[in-house]
Design a protein around this motif. Structure first.
Motif, PDB file in Angstrom:
ATOM      1  N   LEU A  34      14.689   5.494  14.272  1.00 45.19           N
ATOM      2  CA  LEU A  34      13.760   5.767  16.257  1.00 45.19           C
ATOM      3  C   LEU A  34      11.982   5.971  15.763  1.00 45.19           C
ATOM      4  O   LEU A  34      11.961   6.810  14.789  1.00 45.19           O
ATOM      5  N   THR A  35      11.402   6.198  16.429  1.00 48.89           N
ATOM      6  CA  THR A  35      10.303   5.685  16.670  1.00 48.89           C
ATOM      7  C   THR A  35       9.661   6.348  18.019  1.00 48.89           C
ATOM      8  O   THR A  35      10.341   5.627  18.720  1.00 48.89           O
ATOM      9  N   ASN A  36       8.677   7.120  17.505  1.00 47.23           N
ATOM     10  CA  ASN A  36       8.395   7.970  18.522  1.00 47.23           C
ATOM     11  C   ASN A  36       6.360   7.306  18.769  1.00 47.23           C
ATOM     12  O   ASN A  36       6.298   7.838  17.391  1.00 47.23           O
ATOM     13  N   ILE A  37       5.717   6.162  19.549  1.00 44.52           N
ATOM     14  CA  ILE A  37       4.289   6.395  18.878  1.00 44.52           C
ATOM     15  C   ILE A  37       3.199   6.846  20.686  1.00 44.52           C
ATOM     16  O   ILE A  37       4.120   6.567  21.440  1.00 44.52           O
ATOM     17  N   GLN A  38       2.818   7.435  20.016  1.00 49.24           N
ATOM     18  CA  GLN A  38       2.124   8.180  21.259  1.00 49.24           C
ATOM     19  C   GLN A  38      -0.198   8.148  20.594  1.00 49.24           C
ATOM     20  O   GLN A  38       0.178   8.657  19.463  1.00 49.24           O
ATOM     21  N   GLY A  39      -0.571   7.291  20.928  1.00 51.79           N
ATOM     22  CA  GLY A  39      -1.561   6.822  20.142  1.00 51.79           C
ATOM     23  C   GLY A  39      -1.763   5.970  19.109  1.00 51.79           C
ATOM     24  O   GLY A  39      -0.927   5.985  18.861  1.00 51.79           O
ATOM     25  N   GLN A  40      -2.222   7.009  18.156  1.00 50.97           N
ATOM     26  CA  GLN A  40      -2.187   6.550  16.718  1.00 50.97           C
ATOM     27  C   GLN A  40      -1.438   7.130  15.491  1.00 50.97           C
ATOM     28  O   GLN A  40      -1.336   6.808  14.848  1.00 50.97           O
ATOM     29  N   TYR A  41      -0.895   7.838  15.763  1.00 46.81           N
ATOM     30  CA  TYR A  41       0.342   9.005  16.000  1.00 46.81           C
ATOM     31  C   TYR A  41       1.614   8.532  16.461  1.00 46.81           C
ATOM     32  O   TYR A  41       1.888   7.855  17.560  1.00 46.81           O
ATOM     33  N   CYS A  42       2.341   8.995  15.025  1.00 48.90           N
ATOM     34  CA  CYS A  42       3.784   8.145  15.346  1.00 48.90           C
ATOM     35  C   CYS A  42       4.983   8.899  14.122  1.00 48.90           C
ATOM     36  O   CYS A  42       4.631   9.459  13.559  1.00 48.90           O
ATOM     37  N   GLU A  43       5.818   9.447  15.109  1.00 55.00           N
ATOM     38  CA  GLU A  43       7.187   9.495  14.381  1.00 55.00           C
ATOM     39  C   GLU A  43       8.210   9.188  14.322  1.00 55.00           C
ATOM     40  O   GLU A  43       8.644   8.369  15.129  1.00 55.00           O
ATOM     41  N   ILE A  44       8.624   9.089  13.158  1.00 52.29           N
ATOM     42  CA  ILE A  44       9.977   7.871  12.570  1.00 52.29           C
ATOM     43  C   ILE A  44      11.092   8.753  11.867  1.00 52.29           C
ATOM     44  O   ILE A  44      11.027   9.817  10.981  1.00 52.29           O
ATOM     45  N   GLU A  45      12.034   8.596  12.846  1.00 51.02           N
ATOM     46  CA  GLU A  45      13.021   9.285  12.312  1.00 51.02           C
ATOM     47  C   GLU A  45      14.005   8.374  11.083  1.00 51.02           C
ATOM     48  O   GLU A  45      14.668   7.135  12.130  1.00 51.02           O
ATOM     49  N   MET A  46      14.849   8.857  10.250  1.00 51.80           N
ATOM     50  CA  MET A  46      15.941   7.579   9.879  1.00 51.80           C
ATOM     51  C   MET A  46      16.314   8.864   8.114  1.00 51.80           C
ATOM     52  O   MET A  46      15.614   9.409   8.145  1.00 51.80           O
ATOM     53  N   PRO A  47      17.718   7.924   7.961  1.00 47.58           N
ATOM     54  CA  PRO A  47      18.276   8.826   6.955  1.00 47.58           C
ATOM     55  C   PRO A  47      17.144   8.190   5.467  1.00 47.58           C
ATOM     56  O   PRO A  47      16.556   7.241   5.784  1.00 47.58           O
ATOM     57  N   SER A  48      16.923   9.689   4.581  1.00 50.40           N
ATOM     58  CA  SER A  48      16.206   9.379   3.437  1.00 50.40           C
ATOM     59  C   SER A  48      16.682   7.955   2.206  1.00 50.40           C
ATOM     60  O   SER A  48      15.637   7.226   1.615  1.00 50.40           O
ATOM     61  N   PHE A  49      17.704   7.632   2.767  1.00 47.51           N
ATOM     62  CA  PHE A  49      18.794   6.974   1.347  1.00 47.51           C
ATOM     63  C   PHE A  49      17.948   5.158   1.845  1.00 47.51           C
ATOM     64  O   PHE A  49      17.894   4.725   1.321  1.00 47.51           O
ATOM     65  N   LEU A  50      17.473   5.045   2.999  1.00 48.11           N
ATOM     66  CA  LEU A  50      16.567   4.759   3.188  1.00 48.11           C
ATOM     67  C   LEU A  50      14.971   3.445   3.057  1.00 48.11           C
ATOM     68  O   LEU A  50      15.123   2.724   1.987  1.00 48.11           O
ATOM     69  N   VAL A  51      15.051   4.677   2.002  1.00 45.58           N
ATOM     70  CA  VAL A  51      13.519   4.667   1.322  1.00 45.58           C
ATOM     71  C   VAL A  51      13.640   4.819   0.261  1.00 45.58           C
ATOM     72  O   VAL A  51      12.488   5.736  -0.465  1.00 45.58           O
ATOM     73  N   GLU A  52      14.418   5.760  -0.515  1.00 49.17           N
ATOM     74  CA  GLU A  52      14.305   6.725  -0.861  1.00 49.17           C
ATOM     75  C   GLU A  52      13.707   6.350  -2.543  1.00 49.17           C
ATOM     76  O   GLU A  52      13.061   7.035  -3.559  1.00 49.17           O
ATOM     77  N   GLU A  53      13.576   5.071  -2.497  1.00 50.00           N
ATOM     78  CA  GLU A  53      12.620   4.575  -4.023  1.00 50.00           C
ATOM     79  C   GLU A  53      12.365   4.089  -3.932  1.00 50.00           C
ATOM     80  O   GLU A  53      11.258   4.350  -5.155  1.00 50.00           O
ATOM     81  N   LEU A  54      10.998   4.724  -2.836  1.00 50.60           N
ATOM     82  CA  LEU A  54      10.103   3.852  -2.734  1.00 50.60           C
ATOM     83  C   LEU A  54       8.745   5.078  -2.594  1.00 50.60           C
ATOM     84  O   LEU A  54       9.240   6.461  -2.632  1.00 50.60           O
ATOM     85  N   ASP A  55       7.804   4.566  -3.740  1.00 51.45           N
ATOM     86  CA  ASP A  55       6.816   6.020  -3.898  1.00 51.45           C
ATOM     87  C   ASP A  55       6.054   6.069  -2.830  1.00 51.45           C
ATOM     88  O   ASP A  55       6.048   5.256  -1.254  1.00 51.45           O
ATOM     89  N   LEU A  56       5.887   7.323  -3.205  1.00 48.78           N
ATOM     90  CA  LEU A  56       4.509   7.732  -1.454  1.00 48.78           C
ATOM     91  C   LEU A  56       4.009   6.803  -0.947  1.00 48.78           C
ATOM     92  O   LEU A  56       3.657   6.708   0.179  1.00 48.78           O
ATOM     93  N   GLN A  57       2.348   6.072  -2.090  1.00 51.79           N
ATOM     94  CA  GLN A  57       1.912   5.214  -1.427  1.00 51.79           C
ATOM     95  C   GLN A  57       1.827   4.019  -1.083  1.00 51.79           C
ATOM     96  O   GLN A  57       1.627   3.681  -0.294  1.00 51.79           O
ATOM     97  N   ARG A  58       3.427   3.586  -1.937  1.00 53.35           N
ATOM     98  CA  ARG A  58       3.693   2.555  -0.839  1.00 53.35           C
ATOM     99  C   ARG A  58       4.241   2.646   0.565  1.00 53.35           C
ATOM    100  O   ARG A  58       4.333   1.765   1.239  1.00 53.35           O
ATOM    101  N   LEU A  59       4.994   3.610   0.576  1.00 51.33           N
ATOM    102  CA  LEU A  59       5.645   3.866   1.888  1.00 51.33           C
ATOM    103  C   LEU A  59       4.236   4.247   3.097  1.00 51.33           C
ATOM    104  O   LEU A  59       4.177   3.814   4.396  1.00 51.33           O
ATOM    105  N   GLN A  60       2.997   5.046   2.455  1.00 55.78           N
ATOM    106  CA  GLN A  60       1.869   4.976   2.988  1.00 55.78           C
ATOM    107  C   GLN A  60       0.932   3.712   3.400  1.00 55.78           C
ATOM    108  O   GLN A  60       1.446   3.745   4.645  1.00 55.78           O
ATOM    109  N   GLU A  61       1.340   2.342   3.275  1.00 54.47           N
ATOM    110  CA  GLU A  61       0.986   1.353   3.027  1.00 54.47           C
ATOM    111  C   GLU A  61       1.521   0.614   3.947  1.00 54.47           C
ATOM    112  O   GLU A  61       1.658  -0.046   5.049  1.00 54.47           O
ATOM    113  N   LEU A  62       2.648   1.211   4.083  1.00 57.19           N
ATOM    114  CA  LEU A  62       3.670  -0.147   4.488  1.00 57.19           C
ATOM    115  C   LEU A  62       4.158   0.542   6.644  1.00 57.19           C
ATOM    116  O   LEU A  62       3.592  -0.433   7.005  1.00 57.19           O
TER     117      LEU A  62
END
Length: 346
Positions: free
Chosen positions: A22-50
Motif C-alpha cells: 500500500l502506498t500513500n504519496i503526499q508531495g515528495q513524501y511517500c508511506e509504503i506498507e509491506m511485509p518485511s520478508f519481501l525485502v529482508e535480504e536487501l541492504d538499506l542503501q539498495r532499498l533507498q536507491e530503489l
C-alpha cells in the motif's frame, strides 16, 4: 534477491509478482506498507536507491505490517528505524535509552529518542527512534535488532516458557513476588537473602556483584530479599524473605557503587518493592553497557578472606557464577583501547 520497481504509484516485486503493498504519496513524501520478508535480504542503501527511482519522491517511510516498526529514509540520506513497543516495562527513561543504545551500538545505531507515549491511549507504550549509520545492513538485520529490543523490554515469557528478564522485572516492580518462586539464577539474574553494608568486605562484594553484570554482554538484575536452595545443582528461589532497610538504602547503595565501580554505569536503577510492615525487597538493575566502556573495575578486592583497598578487581558473570578477568585479558583490553586511541590521532 527480491527487488522491485515503480509502476506508476504502485510497486511491482519481480520475485513475488502476486505480492502487494500500500502506498500513500503526499508531495515528495511517500508511506509504503509491506511485509518485511519481501525485502529482508536487501541492504538499506539498495532499498533507498530503489525507493528514490520514483520521479517525485525524496523522502519515504516503509511501514512493516508484520511488526510495529518502520524505516525512515530522509532526503539527505539519513536512515532511521522507528518502532513502537507495547506492554513495555515502565522503565525510567534513562534506563530505556541505555538499553536501546546497547542493543543497537554493535550495528552502528545511535538513539535519537526513546520515551513513553501516553497520548495514544496505550499503557506501557514506548516510542524509539534509532539512526542507522551502516547502510550496508540488511532489512533482516535491522528487523532482528528491533525484535531483540522488543523482547528485552516487553512483559512476556520466553519461547521456552521460562520467565524472561522482562517477566522478572515486572514481577519485582508490581510486587507480585510469588511469581518469582522457582526461578533459577542465570547469567543475568542473581538473588541474595541479605546484604550487610556495615563492613568494607560487604561493600566490595556488592560492587563486584554489580560490576559482573556491567561486564557481561546483557547486563543483569540483583534482587535482595529471596532465599534460594540447590535444585539439580542450580540455585532456585524457594521463598521471598523481605528485609528491613533504612529509608536511605537506595542512596547508600548508589553511593557505594559510585565510589567503587569505574567507569560510572549507564542507566543503573535501584528500587524497593514494599512488603508488609516496613519490610521490602531491594533490586539493582544493570542495563547492557557499551562495549567500548568495558571493563568496569572495582576499587578493592577480597584476597584470602581479607579486604585489600589498594587493589582493584575485574569480574564478569558466566552462567550462574562469576569468573575473574585475568591479567592477560585486562592487558588485551587496554592494548586494544590504546590502539584505537592512537589510530584516531593519526
Amino acid at each position: 534477491m527480491p527487488e522491485f520497481e515503480w509502476r506508476g504509484d504502485d510497486i511491482h516485486f519481480y520475485d513475488a509478482p502476486e505480492a502487494s503493498s500500500l502506498t500513500n504519496i503526499q508531495g515528495q513524501y511517500c508511506e509504503i506498507e509491506m511485509p518485511s520478508f519481501l525485502v529482508e535480504e536487501l541492504d538499506l542503501q539498495r532499498l533507498q536507491e530503489l525507493i528514490k527511482t520514483h520521479p517525485s519522491i525524496s523522502r519515504a517511510a516503509i511501514l512493516f505490517s508484520d511488526m510495529n516498526w518502520s524505516l525512515e529514509f530522509e532526503a539527505a540520506g539519513q536512515i532511521s528505524l522507528e518502532m513502537a513497543i507495547r506492554n513495555a516495562i515502565p522503565f525510567p527513561r534513562e534506563t530505556f535509552e541505555s538499553i536501546c543504545s546497547a542493543t543497537f551500538s554493535n550495528i552502528g545505531g545511535i538513539v535519537n529518542h526513546a520515551f513513553p507515549e501516553p497520548l495514544m491511549g496505550a499503557e506501557g507504550l514506548w516510542i524509539a527512534s534509532i539512526t542507522l549509520l551502516d547502510h550496508s545492513l540488511t532489512v533482516r538485520q535491522a528487523r532482528d535488532k528491533a525484535k531483540e529490543l522488543t523482547t528485552e523490554v516487553s512483559i512476556s515469557q520466553g519461547d521456552n516458557g521460562l520467565p524472561t528478564r522482562s517477566f522478572v522485572l515486572h514481577a519485582l516492580r508490581s510486587g507480585d513476588l510469588d511469581r518469582i518462586i522457582g526461578q533459577e539464577e542465570n547469567s543475568w539474574l542473581e538473588f541474595k537473602s541479605y546484604v550487610d553494608l556495615s563492613h568494607e568486605a560487604s561493600k566490595v562484594e556488592l560492587a563486584q556483584d554489580v560490576a559482573r553484570f556491567a561486564n557481561a554482554e546483557s547486563g543483569g538484575i540483583l534482587a535482595i530479599g529471596f532465599r534460594t536452595e540447590k535444585v539439580n545443582r542450580k540455585d532456585v528461589v524457594a521463598k521471598v524473605t523481605p528485609i528491613k532497610f533504612d529509608s536511605g538504602i537506595q542512596e547508600r547503595v548508589q553511593g557505594i557503587i559510585d565510589q567503587r565501580v569505574y567507569p560510572p554505569m549507564r542507566g543503573l536503577e535501584i528500587f524497593k518493592t514494599p512488603q508488609k510492615g516496613d519490610l521490602c525487597v531491594l533490586s539493582i538493575v544493570v542495563p547492557p553497557q557499551l562495549e567500548h566502556e568495558k571493563p568496569f573495575l572495582v576499587h578493592g578486592a577480597i584476597v584470602a578472606g581479607k579486604t585489600e583497598g589498594v587493589f582493584f578487581s575485574v569480574v564478569r558473570r558466566r552462567g550462574e557464577g562469576s569468573i575473574p578477568v585475568t591479567a592477560r585479558e585486562v592487558h588485551s583490553m587496554l592494548a586494544a583501547g590504546y590502539g584505537i586511541l592512537r589510530r584516531s590521532k593519526e
